[in-house]
Design an enzyme around this catalytic site. Structure first.
Site, PDB file in Angstrom:
ATOM      1  N   GLU A 256       0.822  -1.160   0.030  1.00 40.70           N
ATOM      2  CA  GLU A 256       0.060  -0.018  -0.074  1.00 40.70           C
ATOM      3  C   GLU A 256       0.928   1.233  -0.036  1.00 40.70           C
ATOM      4  O   GLU A 256       1.556   1.696   1.042  1.00 40.70           O
ATOM      5  CB  GLU A 256      -0.901   0.095   1.292  1.00 40.70           C
ATOM      6  CG  GLU A 256      -2.009  -1.169   1.339  1.00 40.70           C
ATOM      7  CD  GLU A 256      -3.211  -0.946   0.523  1.00 40.70           C
ATOM      8  OE1 GLU A 256      -2.934   0.296  -0.380  1.00 40.70           O
ATOM      9  OE2 GLU A 256      -3.797  -1.745   0.417  1.00 40.70           O
ATOM     10  N   CYS A 290      -2.442   9.072   2.173  1.00 41.48           N
ATOM     11  CA  CYS A 290      -2.095   8.610   0.763  1.00 41.48           C
ATOM     12  C   CYS A 290      -3.088   8.956  -0.028  1.00 41.48           C
ATOM     13  O   CYS A 290      -2.904   9.391  -1.375  1.00 41.48           O
ATOM     14  CB  CYS A 290      -2.016   7.032   1.128  1.00 41.48           C
ATOM     15  SG  CYS A 290      -3.282   6.423   1.702  1.00 41.48           S
TER      16      CYS A 290
END
Ligand code: NAD
Length: 504
Positions: A256, A290
């Site tokens: 991720e 993110c």
């Protein structure tokens, strides 16, 4: 001694504050004033590898526990988090500077994933399949995988572990957690709070916490052949190092990594809705998600109108910068001085490249790592290389695309190395279909009329390209944490071979 605030938060959580190891310890600084919060002991390689021993032994017990009973343990973890939501939110806020309201949201996400995983524990299962042979049955069995290494980033200091751990535990795996050295206190608190739930059931060692100050110990874990899954959240630079190491021992990686997320706004869009989503997506969490919005592509016909909404919104936001503990403040600090330096450098380079800084652009004087949310209007019709970089700070680049040029906007959106989150604001069903077509958004998350950040845990979370391709949290993300076994049973008295082969 840890700071008084940290001692009080640990007391509120019913925990003993971590010991202060003095000079040479891992120093945790409050990003909003630079004060030392704690100086922590860390683990060396031997200690970390000994934890893998324990996690492996714990896995051998946990894997034989019925799934719904494992789910019950995760349910109890969720209850513990409900009880201590406020204390844990205060710790997230103090250690990484996340606004208290957003910190509460992060802990809520932990509770939500525990609920999700509890339900999942009763539904984990495979398919039965049609065998081509008489009297045969085929089915898929999903088996526990082993020790999962969870490496997490500073900006989601507690939620990322829970996306991994809640699912891993119901799948029958044990978890070794290596949190960011910038968020070690959060790691300690979650570990101390939830480990007793497993301990009471005789499975305490299924949860391990490794604290380190540099990457040597983490690399030793990444290289450990006893760990079949490395789930790593962080920058693309980290992923580029971790992935080949895990691949070299042919184990699994769930990555991720970074994002460079865009919102497209076409001329049919509700601009009030779009401006609100863009401001939250770009400036919320001080641009340190993110999924933060970093780029906007707006159709030329409405470009000025959108800027006319964003500029005053950014001016208002600049008045709401401050201590993240005060919910009146919407913008907290960046994590550290290096992040401020990266912000300042990006703004200077943007201006030098012809970007028009319409709002913000400055780091605040004084204590703490505060910067202004920054809005840069980029020249139209030409590449602006800085837009391809993920600067982990609240900088938003806005560029117009020609009227009717949705394809061009989608191509610009997709032109970066990462593929995490994307959104379009439109009232046109054709534009939505275009966005969702195979030539549309290339990201793991694609939203219509909502922003790029703030995903729900029910969906699988993650992104494509250099974001790493991993999926965590909801949907069928659990499959990464189990091994699939294809099983065929012969219930007949004959031994027919597959593909009709005769071998007599
Ligand atoms: P980072 O890459 O600096 O660190 C992340 C973690 O990786 C830390 O625990 C760190 O100690 C560890 N690490 C770093 N190098 C390593 C190595 N060589 N071997 C093993 N471990 C190593 O990231 P950060 O600054 O903490 O977080 C910000 C970044 O994380 C941003 O790029 C952001 O987009 C990304 N992020 C992605 C997601 C996602 O779900 N896609 C979620 C949160 C953050």
């Amino acid at each position: 001694m840890a700071s008084t605030e940290i001692q009080n938060i640990f007391a509120e959580l019913g925990l003993t504050p971590p010991a202060d190891v003095g000079e040479g310890g891992l120093v945790i600084k409050d990003p909003s004033n630079g004060q030392t919060l704690a100086r922590l002991a860390t683990h060396d390689e031997d200690a970390a590898l000994a934890m893998v021993d324990k996690a492996q032994a714990a896995f051998k017990k946990l894997r034989n526990m019925p799934g719904p009973k494992r789910g019950e343990l995760v349910r109890q973890m969720g209850e513990m988090l409900r009880t201590h939501k406020e204390g844990l939110s205060k710790l997230v806020c103090a250690e990484v500077g996340k606004g208290i309201e957003e910190a509460r949201g992060e802990v809520q996400e932990m509770i939500d994933i525990c609920d999700f995983a509890t339900g999942l524990s009763r539904t984990l299962g495979g398919r039965t399949l049609m065998s081509e042979r008489d009297g045969h049955r085929m089915m898929e069995l999903w088996q526990p995988l082993g020790v999962v290494l969870c490496i997490s980033a500073f900006n989601f200091p507690v939620a990322v572990w829970s996306w991994n751990a809640a699912i891993a535990f119901v799948c029958g795996d044990s978890v070794v957690w290596k949190p960011s050295p910038k968020a070690a206190l959060c790691g300690i608190a979650v570990h101390e709070l939830l480990k007793p739930v497993l301990e009471k059931a005789g499975h305490g060692d299924a949860m391990q916490l490794v604290l380190e100050r540099d990457v040597k110990v983490a690399e030793a874990l990444v290289d450990d052949a006893r760990i079949p899954l490395v789930s790593a959240t962080g920058s693309c630079a980290m992923g580029r190092k971790v992935y080949p190491r895990v691949a070299s021992r042919l184990a699994r990686c769930l990555l991720e990594l970074g994002g460079n997320n865009a919102i497209i706004v076409d001329k049919t869009a509700n601009l009030d809705l779009a401006a609100h989503a863009i401001a939250f997506g770009a400036a919320g969490t001080a641009g340190q998600r993110c999924t933060s919005t970093r780029r906007v592509f707006v159709e030329a016909a409405v470009a000025d109108a959108l800027m006319g909404k964003l500029e005053p919104a950014y001016r208002q936001l600049s008045e709401r910068i401050g201590d993240p503990r005060d919910s009146a403040n919407l913008i907290g600090p960046l994590i550290d001085e290096q992040a401020v330096a990266a912000f300042t450098s990006a703004v200077e380079r943007a201006a030098a490249a012809g970007g028009d800084v319409r709002a913000g652009g400055k780091a605040l004087e004084g204590d703490g790592n505060f910067v202004q949310p920054t809005l840069v209007r980029v020249p139209d019709g030409q590449p602006f290389p800085l837009m391809a970089e993920e600067t982990f700070a609240p900088i938003l680049y806005v560029q117009a695309f020609p009227d009717g040029g949705l394809d061009e906007a989608i191509a610009s959106q997709n032109s970066v190395e990462q593929g995490l989150s994307s959104a379009i604001f439109t009232d046109s069903v054709r534009a939505v279909e275009r966005f969702y077509s195979p030539d549309g958004s290339d990201c793991g998350i694609a939203n219509v009329n909502l922003g790029t950040s703030g995903a729900e845990i029910g969906g699988a979370f993650g992104g494509e390209k250099e974001t790493g391709g991993g999926r965590e949290a909801g949907s069928d993300a659990w499959k990464s944490y189990m091994r699939r076994q294809t099983c065929t049973i012969n219930g007949s008295d004959a031994l027919p071979l597959a593909q009709g082969i005769k071998w007599e």
